[in-house]
Design a protein around this motif. Structure first.
Motif, PDB file in Angstrom:
ATOM      1  N   LEU A  18       0.831  -1.210   0.000  1.00  0.00           N
ATOM      2  CA  LEU A  18       0.000   0.000   0.000  1.00  0.00           C
ATOM      3  C   LEU A  18       0.862   1.255   0.000  1.00  0.00           C
ATOM      4  N   GLN A  19       1.938   1.244   0.778  1.00  0.00           N
ATOM      5  CA  GLN A  19       2.836   2.399   0.789  1.00  0.00           C
ATOM      6  C   GLN A  19       3.494   2.566  -0.575  1.00  0.00           C
ATOM      7  N   TRP A  20       3.875   1.462  -1.181  1.00  0.00           N
ATOM      8  CA  TRP A  20       4.476   1.501  -2.519  1.00  0.00           C
ATOM      9  C   TRP A  20       3.481   2.084  -3.529  1.00  0.00           C
ATOM     10  N   ALA A  21       2.218   1.649  -3.439  1.00  0.00           N
ATOM     11  CA  ALA A  21       1.185   2.145  -4.361  1.00  0.00           C
ATOM     12  C   ALA A  21       0.936   3.638  -4.153  1.00  0.00           C
ATOM     13  N   ARG A  22       0.911   4.067  -2.891  1.00  0.00           N
ATOM     14  CA  ARG A  22       0.737   5.496  -2.603  1.00  0.00           C
ATOM     15  C   ARG A  22       1.900   6.312  -3.139  1.00  0.00           C
ATOM     16  N   ASP A  23       3.113   5.813  -2.947  1.00  0.00           N
ATOM     17  CA  ASP A  23       4.299   6.516  -3.448  1.00  0.00           C
ATOM     18  C   ASP A  23       4.268   6.611  -4.972  1.00  0.00           C
ATOM     19  N   TRP A  24       3.848   5.511  -5.626  1.00  0.00           N
ATOM     20  CA  TRP A  24       3.786   5.504  -7.088  1.00  0.00           C
ATOM     21  C   TRP A  24       2.729   6.496  -7.576  1.00  0.00           C
ATOM     22  N   PHE A  25       1.586   6.528  -6.884  1.00  0.00           N
ATOM     23  CA  PHE A  25       0.517   7.492  -7.200  1.00  0.00           C
ATOM     24  C   PHE A  25       1.072   8.910  -7.150  1.00  0.00           C
ATOM     25  N   GLU A  26       1.773   9.224  -6.073  1.00  0.00           N
ATOM     26  CA  GLU A  26       2.287  10.585  -5.904  1.00  0.00           C
ATOM     27  C   GLU A  26       3.318  10.927  -6.974  1.00  0.00           C
ATOM     28  N   GLY A  27       4.194   9.976  -7.277  1.00  0.00           N
ATOM     29  CA  GLY A  27       5.217  10.236  -8.282  1.00  0.00           C
ATOM     30  C   GLY A  27       4.646  10.442  -9.668  1.00  0.00           C
ATOM     31  N   GLU A  28       3.634   9.639 -10.029  1.00  0.00           N
ATOM     32  CA  GLU A  28       3.113   9.659 -11.395  1.00  0.00           C
ATOM     33  C   GLU A  28       2.054  10.724 -11.618  1.00  0.00           C
ATOM     34  N   PRO A  64       9.650  26.220 -23.226  1.00  0.00           N
ATOM     35  CA  PRO A  64       8.519  26.665 -22.399  1.00  0.00           C
ATOM     36  C   PRO A  64       7.596  27.649 -23.112  1.00  0.00           C
ATOM     37  N   GLY A  65       8.171  28.565 -23.879  1.00  0.00           N
ATOM     38  CA  GLY A  65       7.367  29.568 -24.572  1.00  0.00           C
ATOM     39  C   GLY A  65       6.496  28.996 -25.673  1.00  0.00           C
ATOM     40  N   GLU A  66       6.847  27.796 -26.174  1.00  0.00           N
ATOM     41  CA  GLU A  66       6.075  27.177 -27.254  1.00  0.00           C
ATOM     42  C   GLU A  66       4.769  26.562 -26.756  1.00  0.00           C
ATOM     43  N   MET A  67       4.646  26.406 -25.435  1.00  0.00           N
ATOM     44  CA  MET A  67       3.449  25.761 -24.877  1.00  0.00           C
ATOM     45  C   MET A  67       2.736  26.697 -23.909  1.00  0.00           C
ATOM     46  N   ALA A  68       2.646  27.947 -24.279  1.00  0.00           N
ATOM     47  CA  ALA A  68       1.998  28.949 -23.427  1.00  0.00           C
ATOM     48  C   ALA A  68       0.555  28.552 -23.138  1.00  0.00           C
ATOM     49  N   GLY A  69       0.201  28.565 -21.864  1.00  0.00           N
ATOM     50  CA  GLY A  69      -1.166  28.234 -21.461  1.00  0.00           C
ATOM     51  C   GLY A  69      -1.389  26.770 -21.154  1.00  0.00           C
ATOM     52  N   PHE A  70      -0.467  25.888 -21.574  1.00  0.00           N
ATOM     53  CA  PHE A  70      -0.637  24.457 -21.315  1.00  0.00           C
ATOM     54  C   PHE A  70      -0.117  24.127 -19.918  1.00  0.00           C
ATOM     55  N   ARG A  71      -0.947  23.484 -19.118  1.00  0.00           N
ATOM     56  CA  ARG A  71      -0.552  23.046 -17.781  1.00  0.00           C
ATOM     57  C   ARG A  71      -1.214  21.706 -17.475  1.00  0.00           C
ATOM     58  N   LEU A  72      -0.566  20.918 -16.633  1.00  0.00           N
ATOM     59  CA  LEU A  72      -1.145  19.654 -16.181  1.00  0.00           C
ATOM     60  C   LEU A  72      -1.797  19.852 -14.819  1.00  0.00           C
ATOM     61  N   SER A  73      -2.778  19.014 -14.513  1.00  0.00           N
ATOM     62  CA  SER A  73      -3.443  19.064 -13.203  1.00  0.00           C
ATOM     63  C   SER A  73      -2.729  18.107 -12.256  1.00  0.00           C
ATOM     64  N   SER A  74      -2.142  18.660 -11.220  1.00  0.00           N
ATOM     65  CA  SER A  74      -1.482  17.841 -10.202  1.00  0.00           C
ATOM     66  C   SER A  74      -2.543  17.229  -9.293  1.00  0.00           C
ATOM     67  N   ILE A  75      -2.453  15.918  -9.038  1.00  0.00           N
ATOM     68  CA  ILE A  75      -3.480  15.220  -8.254  1.00  0.00           C
ATOM     69  C   ILE A  75      -2.908  14.821  -6.898  1.00  0.00           C
ATOM     70  N   ASP A  76      -3.446  15.396  -5.837  1.00  0.00           N
ATOM     71  CA  ASP A  76      -3.052  15.024  -4.474  1.00  0.00           C
ATOM     72  C   ASP A  76      -3.862  13.816  -4.032  1.00  0.00           C
ATOM     73  N   PHE A  77      -3.177  12.798  -3.520  1.00  0.00           N
ATOM     74  CA  PHE A  77      -3.892  11.609  -3.049  1.00  0.00           C
ATOM     75  C   PHE A  77      -4.803  11.966  -1.883  1.00  0.00           C
ATOM     76  N   ASP A  78      -6.034  11.489  -1.949  1.00  0.00           N
ATOM     77  CA  ASP A  78      -7.002  11.698  -0.871  1.00  0.00           C
ATOM     78  C   ASP A  78      -7.751  10.391  -0.660  1.00  0.00           C
ATOM     79  N   LYS A  79      -7.601   9.823   0.519  1.00  0.00           N
ATOM     80  CA  LYS A  79      -8.221   8.530   0.812  1.00  0.00           C
ATOM     81  C   LYS A  79      -9.740   8.578   0.712  1.00  0.00           C
ATOM     82  N   ASP A  80     -10.327   9.772   0.803  1.00  0.00           N
ATOM     83  CA  ASP A  80     -11.779   9.898   0.776  1.00  0.00           C
ATOM     84  C   ASP A  80     -12.341  10.016  -0.636  1.00  0.00           C
ATOM     85  N   ILE A  81     -11.469  10.066  -1.636  1.00  0.00           N
ATOM     86  CA  ILE A  81     -11.933  10.105  -3.030  1.00  0.00           C
ATOM     87  C   ILE A  81     -11.862   8.683  -3.586  1.00  0.00           C
TER      88      ILE A  81
END
Length: 617
Positions: free
Chosen positions: A190-200, A394-411
């Motif tokens: 479970l700790q390994w899975a949580r760590d992998w979730f956070e990294g990816e 960086p200037g070639e992708m102006a406006g493009f951003r990824l959504s960072s996902i924080d692990f939440d046990k309640d989701i």
């Protein structure tokens, strides 16, 4: 009849915030409804919990019934408590109490409260609430249970230490080598899975956003640590270029290939380095004791685990693909037929073990291997240069951003991934699997509860609430309050006096001042200018400010440019902060926390001071 009308009127006028509507929260609401808390015209109880009711809750959370399953805990508990006492004024929320909800639970919210009662299942949330109570100088009623064990702590402003003042020693961490290659318990997987979730799903997105936020590639490279530079650049290229999806089908394909990499290829590589029959230099079997010899998993979309009753293979692909889609802003789906159709067309490359791959057999080797990129010298520089030239500027992708996902046990989507990922890892190492409910408890470090212990600790807390409300006859001292610890299995119960807050000795206006974590220098002069702020300190406290800061931003320092200082002195405090941080203040924010270094005007000695609590509205 026992406490008299005056006491009852005080109880009815209380405005309390209960954080959590689980076992302790339900019992507390029931008690308060029976006690008449917040039943007067000016009284109110606010309760928040973002969880929904599950069947397993019904055995210990008595405000819920079978018909309430899948409803929000806070709303259901509030309605049940109000049914017991229609005079109870109560408002439910479904929000987490954290820094990202301070637009809801902000200055204006805490400013009207009489106190806070925590009914939480983890230490991190308790520490956050503790800091809020410390800042707003609110009593905090804290309790927790662990099976037959229970504890209570009453926190009274200026009289007792705050909850976070003394902490348990940190939990012993799982060795990295065990997590990476040699797990033997479900906690490890479970700790390994949580760590992998956070990294990816979190760190990869944040790294991309950091890169895209830079003015140039060179500026980004300057921020990288030498020993992890190459690994970070590989992550960046993989996330931004090589594996960047353009459709949800790409996300499903990525999930299937990730399954193959984690639970098939990596295990094959491990067994290539350490075969099942390997003998160590001492003549013993390598795969013995706590080291379980792993087995390779073959993808089977119809597989169902007998231990947890979960379809781990399919669940992993569905959860991973949807999280990947969320990260890239692509619309996802959990339609099973769609997944079956796409997954059967995914072409999985054949595996060939790599030579020269180093896998640490213990933590000492792991640490040695982590000498990392610096030891590689020219090879690292060459590959780093190759990656940087392949990356879009960086200037070639102006406006493009990824959504960072924080692990939440309640989701649920987060827990579906972590549970399936953990179970697949467990199947690799012949460890019994767990279902989502049990995995949530382990991964979220949830403290289990039984009804009898819950009833006892909430009863003890309610006795302390009576003391905090107090009577006109007597002002209670530290000795009157009690923290409790019980263990019903022995049985054992002890009550002890709370600890007084630690004091810092200082001299202010020629007099000794012993201040604690509860103290601050309060200013309620409105949104004055910075010059007026500094003049006030010299006039009121005989102090000359040499440095003034807001968070990481320095507003004033004695060595700053004189012209800039004079400009800022003429500006309102909020305007000075806005000009530096470029951030607006939320409409519900009333206070600003300022840190300062100041010297006594007469002696020129530096005076140790608490923070300044500046009310600008």
């Amino acid at each position: 009849a026992v406490f008299g009308n005056d006491m009852q009127e005080k109880l009815q006028a209380l405005q309390y915030f209960i954080v959590g509507a689980g076992a302790i929260g339900c019992e507390m609401l029931k008690n308060w409804a029976m006690m008449g808390v917040a039943c007067g015209p000016s009284g109110h109880v606010y309760v928040t919990d973002m969880d929904r009711i599950e069947k397993s809750n019904l055995s210990r959370q008595f405000l819920f019934r079978n018909t309430d399953i899948d409803k929000f805990k806070s709303a259901t508990a509030a309605a049940a408590a109000k049914a017991m006492n229609p005079g109870l004024n109560i408002t439910p929320y479904q929000e987490k109490v954290a820094s990202d909800t301070e637009h809801i639970f902000g200055d204006d919210f805490y400013d009207k409260l009489s106190g806070v009662c925590t009914a939480l299942d983890n230490v991190e949330a308790r520490l956050y609430v503790d800091q809020r109570c410390l800042f707003y100088r609110l009593p905090m009623l804290e309790s927790g249970t662990l099976g037959t064990k229970g504890n209570t702590q009453v926190v009274v402003p200026h009289l007792t230490e705050n909850y976070g003042a003394t902490r348990d020693p940190p939990e012993k961490s799982i060795p990295i080598c065990t997590l990476k290659n040699f797990p033997n318990q479900i906690q490890h997987t479970l700790q390994w899975a949580r760590d992998w979730f956070e990294g990816e799903f979190k760190q990869a997105a944040e790294e991309v956003n950091t890169y895209l936020g830079m003015s140039s590639t060179d500026q980004y490279v300057d921020t990288l640590q030498p020993n992890s530079k190459l690994e970070t650049l590989r992550l960046l290229r993989r996330t931004l270029v090589d594996e960047r999806p353009t459709s949800f089908e790409d996300c499903v394909t990525w999930a299937r290939l990730t399954f193959e990499k984690l639970f098939n290829n990596q295990i094959r590589q491990l067994l290539h380095n350490f075969p099942a029959d390997q003998i160590t230099s001492s003549g013993t079997k390598f795969w013995s004791g706590s080291k379980r010899c792993p087995k390779v998993l073959q993808f089977d979309i119809d597989e169902k685990d007998p231990d947890a009753g979960m379809r781990n293979h399919l669940d992993f692909c569905m959860a991973a693909a949807n999280l990947r889609a969320t990260m890239y802003g692509i619309k996802g789906t959990f339609d099973e037929e769609y997944f079956r159709r796409v997954l059967q067309d995914v072409i999985v490359p054949d595996f060939a073990p790599a030579e020269g791959v180093k896998i640490a057999a213990n933590d000492a080797e792991e640490e040695k291997n982590n000498g990392g990129d610096e030891a590689m010298g020219d090879t690292t520089d060459a590959e780093s240069y190759e990656i940087l030239t392949a990356l879009p500027k960086p200037g070639e992708m102006a406006g493009f951003r990824l959504s960072s996902i924080d692990f939440d046990k309640d989701i649920d989507d987060h827990m579906l991934f972590v549970t399936a990922c953990s179970n697949l890892r467990a199947l690799n190492y012949t460890i019994p699997c767990e279902d989502t409910h049990r995995s949530r408890a382990i991964a979220g470090r949830i403290i289990p509860a039984i009804a009898t212990t819950t009833a006892l600790v909430t009863g003890l807390i309610c006795l302390e609430l009576y003391k905090i409300v107090g009577t006109a006859r007597k002002e209670l001292t530290l000795e009157a309050y009690k923290n409790g610890f019980v263990n019903l299995a022995i049985p054992f119960m002890t009550l002890s006096e709370p600890t007084a807050p630690a004091k810092t000795k200082s001299t202010l206006q020629g007099k000794e001042w012993n201040w604690t974590a509860w103290d601050s220098l309060d200013m309620n002069l409105g949104n004055i200018t910075m010059g007026e702020f500094m003049d006030h300190f010299e006039k009121e406290y005989n102090l000359e400010i040499s440095m003034l800061s807001y968070g990481v931003s320095i507003l004033y320092s004695f060595f700053a440019n004189k012209k800039k200082v004079e400009e800022r002195k003429a500006m309102k405090m909020t305007d000075v902060i806005h000009s530096i941080t470029k951030k607006e203040f939320p409409p519900n924010q009333l206070f600003i926390i300022l840190e300062l270094i100041a010297n006594d005007v007469e002696t020129d000695e530096e005076v140790e001071l608490p923070y300044v609590k500046f009310r600008f509205r």
